[in-house]
Structure formats: structure tokens, C-alpha cells
Design an enzyme around this catalytic site. Structure first.
Site, PDB file in Angstrom:
ATOM      1  N   CYS B  80       0.872  -1.137  -0.142  1.00  0.00           N
ATOM      2  CA  CYS B  80      -0.142  -0.123  -0.034  1.00  0.00           C
ATOM      3  C   CYS B  80       0.786   1.274  -0.259  1.00  0.00           C
ATOM      4  O   CYS B  80       1.619   1.595  -1.066  1.00  0.00           O
ATOM      5  CB  CYS B  80      -1.009   0.017   1.119  1.00  0.00           C
ATOM      6  SG  CYS B  80      -2.238   1.263   0.994  1.00  0.00           S
ATOM      7  N   HIS B 197      -3.630  -5.640   1.044  1.00  0.00           N
ATOM      8  CA  HIS B 197      -2.984  -5.985   2.238  1.00  0.00           C
ATOM      9  C   HIS B 197      -2.789  -7.207   2.643  1.00  0.00           C
ATOM     10  O   HIS B 197      -3.812  -7.851   3.473  1.00  0.00           O
ATOM     11  CB  HIS B 197      -3.736  -5.190   3.165  1.00  0.00           C
ATOM     12  CG  HIS B 197      -3.492  -3.717   3.208  1.00  0.00           C
ATOM     13  ND1 HIS B 197      -2.315  -3.045   3.803  1.00  0.00           N
ATOM     14  CD2 HIS B 197      -4.166  -2.696   2.822  1.00  0.00           C
ATOM     15  CE1 HIS B 197      -2.512  -1.780   3.732  1.00  0.00           C
ATOM     16  NE2 HIS B 197      -3.628  -1.507   2.896  1.00  0.00           N
ATOM     17  N   GLU B 199      -1.128  -8.511   4.967  1.00  0.00           N
ATOM     18  CA  GLU B 199      -0.981  -8.745   6.436  1.00  0.00           C
ATOM     19  C   GLU B 199      -2.309  -8.646   7.178  1.00  0.00           C
ATOM     20  O   GLU B 199      -2.487  -9.317   8.274  1.00  0.00           O
ATOM     21  CB  GLU B 199      -0.006  -7.961   6.937  1.00  0.00           C
ATOM     22  CG  GLU B 199      -0.636  -6.355   7.266  1.00  0.00           C
ATOM     23  CD  GLU B 199      -0.602  -5.491   6.045  1.00  0.00           C
ATOM     24  OE1 GLU B 199      -0.484  -5.972   4.757  1.00  0.00           O
ATOM     25  OE2 GLU B 199      -0.912  -4.252   5.985  1.00  0.00           O
TER      26      GLU B 199
END
Lengths: 83, 225
Positions: B80, B197, B199
Site C-alpha cells: 500500500c 494488504h 498482512e
């Protein structure tokens, strides 16, 4: 003291979603002759440049614009020096 | 890596801990990053996104170390805002424009793996579809035609936005990115930037575990090397 206005605009051919939205809004308001709009930025700089010639200021602004103020992949810049 | 305004570093830290590797934060003023096998530039709003996303962070002291680290073959993952920083730093080609909808988009998307040979995708297979969230206002990938052609020729397009069945169509493109590009690598493949993302998709409670494969791939690549 020298004042400089740096104009940063999107390059030709780069899609400008904000410009498209403004164009459509103006057309919706009845301004049918609006064919396009582009959104850019104006950055006003105050320089303490008594030690610099006009040419020196221009060289410095160009360098600043290339290094930080504009992204050469998508943006062009121009500037105006106002004493 | 933590810049002022980063806000996904804890998620990244957590994801890597969950997957069983050692991890620590690097502050943006650090001079060197010796001893790390991989550095992650997390999402967020470094320097408030002032001027342009990533434009200020690229000049932080630690980025000099990152450039050296990357030039030596170190693995660099930009997620990002981290991807935006890598673009501004010139470590990856192209730039980000505002989403065509002019809206901040925060939702799950589908990504098709285009290159399964990078250290970040070694456990995936080409054509596999991964579900991960995006959360950005400026994720509309742009590059000139020549750059796009070079990216595709060199197999640098790693992930594309797709439909759930893996079709690359405008219906699967959330933000207007050219060629549905969601993630690209450098020529050598040791730097990856992606807008989604991973994560935020490592535990089932988060709605998807598909992000795990990115971290697992890079861990396995490091162990192998």
C-alpha cells in the site's frame, strides 16, 4: 525576498479523475461548452535569495521541482518568479 | 519500517509473528539495516500523504539504506503506502493516481497471480486467485505505454485485480489501475510492491488467510537461499 509560484499539472494522456468529475459537473450545470478540466497544484515558495541571480533562482526551482515538487512519471511543472 | 504516519506496521509485525519468524521495527531515522533478511514498508499515510503519497518518505534516511539493501539483492516488500514509497523512490516503475471513483476503497478484492517465480509468490501457482483487502484512495496504477510493455515482457506484473474466478476484466478492477495491475516487481524480482494488504489476511478471523502465502513464500525463499 523572492516569491515563486510553482504550477504542477498532470501530463497529457494521464487520466485525471478529478478533472473528469469537474467536467461532468459543469456540463450538468448547463455549461455544455466545457470539453475538459484539469486539476493541478500551485505551490507558493518564499525564498531568501538575495545571494542568487535570477538565473540562479530559476535553476534552483527547476531542481526542486524535479526532485520533489512534481513526479516526472505523471506530472509537468512550470513556475513564475514574482519579486 | 516505520515512518511518521505509517499505520500498518503492527499488523505486519503481528502477521510475521503469527507465521513464526523473528521481526522487529526499523525507525525511519535508522542509518543501516544490516542483519535483516527482508524489509517491509508498511501501509499508512507517511508524512500525511502531503504533496503526493510517498513523496516525502522517499527522502528519509532509512531509504538510503533500503536502496543499498535492495541493490545487494535483499528482499523488499512494499504494501500500500509502502508500494507508493517504492514508486516515488524509483525502486519500482510507474506512479499512483487517485482511484477513478474518487473514493477511498476499503474492501476485499480478488487477485490473480501472474508470476509465481518471485521470492514473494514462490508457493503460489500462476493463475491462482487470492482474496485480500485493499484500503486506499490512490491505488490507480499508471505507467506510460513503454513501461507497461517492458513490465509485461519482463514478467514484472506479479498480481492483477480479477473477478473471483480469475478473469481480468473491468468488473474485477476496483480502482482503474492500468491492465488491472495490483502488484509489480523490479526486474530482478527481489522488490515487490502491491496495493492489497496480505498482512490483513493471515488469520481466518480476518476473513481470509490468503495473505499468508506471500509471507510464507518469502520465508521459504530466504531459508532456501
Amino acid at each position: 525576498m523572492v516569491k515563486v509560484k510553482v504550477y504542477v499539472t498532470l501530463k497529457e494522456g494521464v487520466l485525471d479523475p478529478k478533472g473528469v468529475t469537474i467536467t461532468q459537473s459543469l456540463q450538468a450545470l448547463g455549461y455544455k461548452n466545457v470539453k475538459g478540466a484539469k486539476v493541478g497544484k500551485i505551490i507558493e515558495l518564499d525564498l531568501n535569495s538575495s545571494d542568487k541571480t535570477a538565473k540562479g533562482v530559476e535553476t534552483q526551482i527547476k531542481e526542486m521541482s524535479e526532485r520533489l515538487l512534481a513526479n516526472p512519471v505523471i506530472e509537468d511543472f512550470d513556475f513564475k518568479v514574482e519579486e | 519500517m516505520v515512518f511518521p504516519g505509517s499505520n500498518c506496521e503492527q499488523d505486519c509485525y503481528h502477521a510475521i509473528k503469527v507465521l513464526g519468524a523473528d521481526v522487529s521495527y526499523i525507525w525511519h531515522r535508522s542509518e543501516d539495516i544490516d542483519g535483516f533478511d527482508c524489509v517491509i514498508l508498511p501501509g499508512g499515510f507517511s508524512y500525511g500523504d502531503y504533496l503526493r503519497t510517498g513523496a516525502i518518505a522517499r527522502f528519509s534516511r532509512v531509504m538510503r539504506a533500503v536502496k543499498k539493501f535492495a541493490a545487494g539483492g535483499g528482499l523488499v516488500l512494499g504494501i500500500c503506502n509502502g508500494f507508493q514509497v517504492l514508486l516515488e523512490a524509483g525502486l519500482l516503475p510507474g506512479a499512483m493516481l487517485p482511484n477513478t471513483s474518487l473514493k477511498f476503497i476499503c474492501r476485499q478484492v480478488n487477485l490473480r497471480v501472474e508470476n509465481d517465480q518471485t521470492p514473494f509468490t514462490s508457493l503460489t501457482r500462476k493463475g491462482q486467485v487470492l482474496a485480500m483487502p485493499i484500503a486506499h484512495y490512490e491505488g490507480n496504477y499508471f505507467a506510460d505505454e513503454e513501461t507497461l510493455k517492458a513490465l509485461e515482457q519482463n514478467n514484472q506484473v506479479v498480481l492483477k485485480y480479477s473477478t473471483p474466478s480469475g478473469e481480468i476484466t473491468s468488473a474485477g478492477n476496483p480502482n482503474g489501475s492500468l491492465k488491472n495491475i495490483a502488484g509489480i516487481s523490479n526486474k530482478d524480482g527481489n522488490i515487490l510492491g502491491l496495493m492489497p494488504h496480505p498482512e490483513r489476511a493471515v488469520e481466518s478471523i480476518l476473513g481470509s488467510t490468503d495473505g499468508q502465502i506471500i509471507f510464507r513464500s518469502l520465508m521459504e525463499s530466504l531459508v532456501k537461499s
